[in-house]
Design an enzyme around this catalytic site. Structure first.
Site, PDB file in Angstrom:
ATOM      1  N   LYS B  13      43.691  24.374  63.792  1.00 27.02           N
ATOM      2  CA  LYS B  13      44.968  24.835  63.232  1.00 27.02           C
ATOM      3  C   LYS B  13      46.084  24.026  63.871  1.00 27.02           C
ATOM      4  CE  LYS B  13      45.417  28.466  60.804  1.00 27.02           C
ATOM      5  NZ  LYS B  13      44.756  28.515  59.490  1.00 27.02           N
ATOM      6  N   THR B  58      39.838  28.015  61.600  1.00 25.33           N
ATOM      7  CA  THR B  58      41.128  27.583  62.137  1.00 25.33           C
ATOM      8  C   THR B  58      42.021  28.802  62.365  1.00 25.33           C
ATOM      9  OG1 THR B  58      42.136  27.207  59.956  1.00 25.33           O
ATOM     10  CG2 THR B  58      40.948  25.354  60.945  1.00 25.33           C
ATOM     11  N   ASP B  59      41.811  29.830  61.577  1.00 23.56           N
ATOM     12  CA  ASP B  59      42.567  31.066  61.792  1.00 23.56           C
ATOM     13  C   ASP B  59      42.275  31.654  63.180  1.00 23.56           C
ATOM     14  OD1 ASP B  59      44.227  33.276  60.352  1.00 23.56           O
ATOM     15  OD2 ASP B  59      42.553  34.366  61.274  1.00 23.56           O
ATOM     16  N   PHE B 167      71.130 -11.494  73.852  1.00 20.45           N
ATOM     17  CA  PHE B 167      69.924 -11.949  73.170  1.00 20.45           C
ATOM     18  C   PHE B 167      70.124 -13.390  72.725  1.00 20.45           C
ATOM     19  CE2 PHE B 167      66.865 -12.069  69.504  1.00 20.45           C
ATOM     20  CZ  PHE B 167      65.736 -11.930  70.270  1.00 20.45           C
ATOM     21  N   ARG B 184      76.025  -7.498  73.413  1.00 17.24           N
ATOM     22  CA  ARG B 184      75.688  -6.642  72.264  1.00 17.24           C
ATOM     23  C   ARG B 184      75.431  -5.218  72.719  1.00 17.24           C
ATOM     24  NH1 ARG B 184      69.317  -7.754  70.428  1.00 17.24           N
ATOM     25  NH2 ARG B 184      68.419  -7.287  72.474  1.00 17.24           N
ATOM     26  N   GLN B 232      62.304  -5.882  75.124  1.00 15.59           N
ATOM     27  CA  GLN B 232      61.007  -5.907  75.811  1.00 15.59           C
ATOM     28  C   GLN B 232      61.184  -5.819  77.328  1.00 15.59           C
ATOM     29  OE1 GLN B 232      61.667  -7.730  73.099  1.00 15.59           O
ATOM     30  NE2 GLN B 232      59.797  -8.427  72.051  1.00 15.59           N
ATOM     31  N   ASN B 258      64.626  -0.891  67.876  1.00 20.42           N
ATOM     32  CA  ASN B 258      65.921  -1.485  68.207  1.00 20.42           C
ATOM     33  C   ASN B 258      66.913  -0.984  67.166  1.00 20.42           C
ATOM     34  OD1 ASN B 258      68.019  -3.097  68.999  1.00 20.42           O
ATOM     35  ND2 ASN B 258      66.760  -4.930  69.291  1.00 20.42           N
ATOM     36  N   HIS B 260      69.858  -1.177  65.529  1.00 19.33           N
ATOM     37  CA  HIS B 260      70.867  -2.227  65.473  1.00 19.33           C
ATOM     38  C   HIS B 260      72.266  -1.668  65.252  1.00 19.33           C
ATOM     39  CE1 HIS B 260      67.488  -4.906  65.385  1.00 19.33           C
ATOM     40  NE2 HIS B 260      67.056  -4.467  64.218  1.00 19.33           N
TER      41      HIS B 260
END
Lengths: 311, 311, 311, 311
Positions: B13, B58-59, B167, B184, B232, B258, B260
């Site tokens: 479940k 599952t119950d 970058f 940035r 990274q 990322n 942006h």
């Protein structure tokens, strides 16, 4: 085709995600908005013939949002929206009405390690933020060339009381099976809009950030401090507290789902599960009760649309 | 039909929304979890003939989650998951492996008005909460009858540096048009899982809450304090800081989009928009860079699945 | 810092929303994809020092996706992904492995009014589409410089049988309260990935669109035509039918939530609500059973990751 | 507290997910609704004191939805909503107004294999369905004890023309940079509500399903067949076609985002990307143009709230 009439209409660029950084030496500040523009005016022709002669492109309204963020800064969502609304109506002949809707996301500063500056020349990290992630602040500014209407609000603020909530003495009909409850969880996700009595003509505008903080605080406190016999009572008390404490607000509307927390039935396993002992609850998704109401200062006009708080 | 083989399979479940309140006099505590159970074992027959003789419904797994919350309480997500996993495997003959995945939502107390108890007999409001709304805490416990593997993690924590990110110097091919950037915004929404070196056999389990708080703090600080030349590098530094500070962790994986933030080009309007002056940015939705990596203590085995952090 | 090892890592631009129109006279065709690129290779330096010398920017991978759509067209998601994967690995020295994931959205033509061309020179409207809105088609192409692995799949296809589903004879423990059911609704939302045995070296690639249509058809028919005693049995039969009918597929994995439809208990109102008479059901959201399994051609290797079908 | 006035208020159970199966021999039919109830009336006391004496519990409104589905069946969403609204107002003294909102999900039959019945006694599979997944049908019924207002609508229907759309000749100001376009993609996701002129008193109610099918068809055809110079023109034409062809409709409102598809700029790579040759487009998420308007039959009153189609 003259048999058909063009009714209310509006257009503009929605969801302009504008982020403005302000640098105060090494200390940076951030404003993070989602701005939607809706314009109305002399638009019969564009609907009937497709002539765009009166249509300021939605792309232009987008450009204006970003340019104004740089030229005027963003003091508050309300202030920024007022500047935009005035510009579109006052500076564009065919536009007679502008509605600016803004969502604002909050950020808080990341606490850095003691003496932990790893790079040269920085004493503290005053440019690092983590998104707060709680309620989204809202503002709507409407301007028609004369007065300004400012609504403020928020959504997605989830609150919960683990006790001091009862529900009984209700009306019963043939489809009623609900049991009375003398100690239940009361939980909701608050959506709210309130209307300021400032008309945009008087020069003394409210301090929008202080007003927002006050409304939020009083609504939360009323939720926490009300011994509740119904979510309606709690909602009304929240409105009363806000109006009592904030003179600049004349009207407030809440939309509050009753986020049901049902006590698990553990009796088949020989386990008691009473609220007084600290219970286990199943948090249900759907359906949910939905309670909505407007509270007004006596004599104030009801102007917040019922459908503004659609879930 | 013998030409076809049953491979890896599991069932249970998913998304049991269990809320546990603990009352310590008038002071209440709350644990708010979303628990998913996945069981494996002697399941050839149910797949081939539909015989459910080996299938615990599952119950029932749902019932067990709620009953255990009451019988054992919820000390931490990890502790609760360990109890559930051991139970399903140790107490159910056909079940040989259990994987418990848990999401946890944080709450903080609502601050009440000064001396503001509005109802009789309460000195303070210690039963009112507002959902924190920041990251969702994660745990995954896997038990096969011998050892236990505990992964912890979180998702949806959004962070942003307004500067100290560059970058440039990247590889170029015929499809490269990107300009170098020396100042940035660096923003991401952190998803992460880390693996504890505790095997469930040794009696000294980590202090899960302290461990979580430590990993979160060091990851955030590393994000804030790293002068970044690539996402990274920031990601790796976050992993290194976590492993350096938390001996109980052997492996950590991050999935970091990322997010942006592009500086608006306002030059058509004669407006400069430089980072150094406090710029206006357009926060883009899609596409986004996506950076993913695992960092390991030297000699540790890589065990966190690459696909666990699917966006 | 040499105490810490960089494990599996990948990066690239995710969710490039590329739409390609092809014009065949007045008849237009459309391909609507969401393409995600993940690259791996000599990436030690960028993680440790931030040097991007080996990093092809994610912006370049985005440009490549759009340029390839124009230069090579989009024959199928699989074919397009293969071209991209080969390019990134074969043409970029530091890149040793590429994984392209694609979602594809289907469109169908809008039927126009009889003789209804309202504009000059058009006999029919062959450029108007409505999004189909059913399942999202999936593809994943992985290339390491030698062989290619192609997975195809789909998600979000919701199916429902109103009868021919039972659930009984299950294992019981002290937490079991579920009643047996001899006529229930069986509903699920199918997520599936399957693996083609084509290795990318042999020249005869499958006809991807025909293969997709075949797998989809056989999976749906097996769902409809299986008299079900458990969702596991239905799932396995779906896999068997696919493998029986599609020689190019060696392995298939399903993730199928059991979307519970509970019969409303209307007995308090003196109303019977039996399945045989056409019942009323409550469609529950959470929790849900979750059934997952891989079915393999005998002798095939199990290669689809368990976590690829995360809900 | 008399200084504060209770304004518009409503409450009820929202999002009751009711599924009704009808069995016609071996052929089954399915209705799949999401029903939200909002009631108003003598509710001053519950807001002011928390007395629930006039409050029919939201749990009872939920029970009523499920019981009515069995007792009366679900002929159409509109018909079902009318029965519920009349019941709540006519049979509950303190309730003076009911608003029922319904979402409906469509299903289509799964085609089965030729002669493929795998189980005894069935000639065809007439109980297996796949969710259509296209637009969600909407209905809103409001009843105040006298007349009934029925709105119908749909949302989330995405359409796209690959040509026959231009945009030029627009108003320009200092923030306008947009280039004129003589061959663009026009795409939108239609949200719409229309109002029937039936008042609930006259006995001849519209054929709701036929009316829905007609409005949908004419709106789609108008989208496809209009050579468009602006999305406003297309929207208006859609409204005109609907009103022209469906006498039972007096008013229709559309909310249509302009889902921008920008041609990729591939010129840096020496690649032309012109619409006439079949171009590659980038499908953008945000911001988007948002065009909203009401079209009315001459003399009809404008009654659909502007905020009903909030995105």
């Amino acid at each position: 085709m003259t048999r058909f009439v063009l009714g209310q209409n509006q257009y503009g660029k929605a969801e302009n995600r504008v982020v403005k950084v302000t640098r105060d030496g090494d200390t940076h500040h951030i404003k993070d908005l989602n701005v939607s523009v809706a314009l109305s005016g002399d638009m019969e022709e564009v609907h009937r013939s497709g002539s765009n002669a009166n249509v300021l492109p939605t792309d232009t309204t987008k450009n204006t949002v970003f340019a104004f963020a740089k030229e005027h800064g963003i003091d508050s969502a309300e202030d920024f929206g007022i500047k935009l609304a005035r510009h579109f109506v006052d500076d564009t002949a065919p536009i007679h009405r502008a509605r600016i809707r803004i969502e604002e996301y909050s950020w808080e500063r990341i606490e850095t390690s003691k003496g932990g500056a790893r790079f040269v020349g920085a004493d503290e990290i005053a440019h690092s933020f983590v998104r707060k992630g709680q309620e989204t602040r809202l503002a709507q500014i409407t301007y028609d060339g004369h007065g300004i209407q400012v609504l403020s609000g928020f959504k997605d603020l989830t609150v919960l009381n683990t006790t001091n909530s009862e529900f009984w003495g209700f009306l019963k009909d043939k489809y009623t099976t609900l049991q009375e409850d003398y100690d239940r969880i009361l939980a909701t996700t608050v959506s709210t809009w309130w209307r300021h009595n400032w008309d945009g003509i008087d020069s003394h505008a409210p301090d929008w950030d202080r007003s927002y903080a006050g409304v939020r605080k009083h609504a939360l406190q009323a939720f926490a401090e009300t011994y509740s016999y119904s979510l309606q009572q709690t909602l009304f008390e929240m409105g009363v507290r806000v109006l009592n404490s904030r003179d600049e607000v004349d009207e407030i509307r809440f939309s509050m789902p009753n986020k049901h927390h049902f006590r698990s039935d553990l009796s088949p396993f020989g386990i008691e599960n009473e609220a007084k002992d600290g219970a286990v609850y199943y948090a249900a998704d759907r359906p949910y009760g939905l309670i909505e109401a407007t509270i007004l200062r006596d004599g104030a006009e009801q102007l917040i649309p019922v459908d503004m708080t659609n879930l």
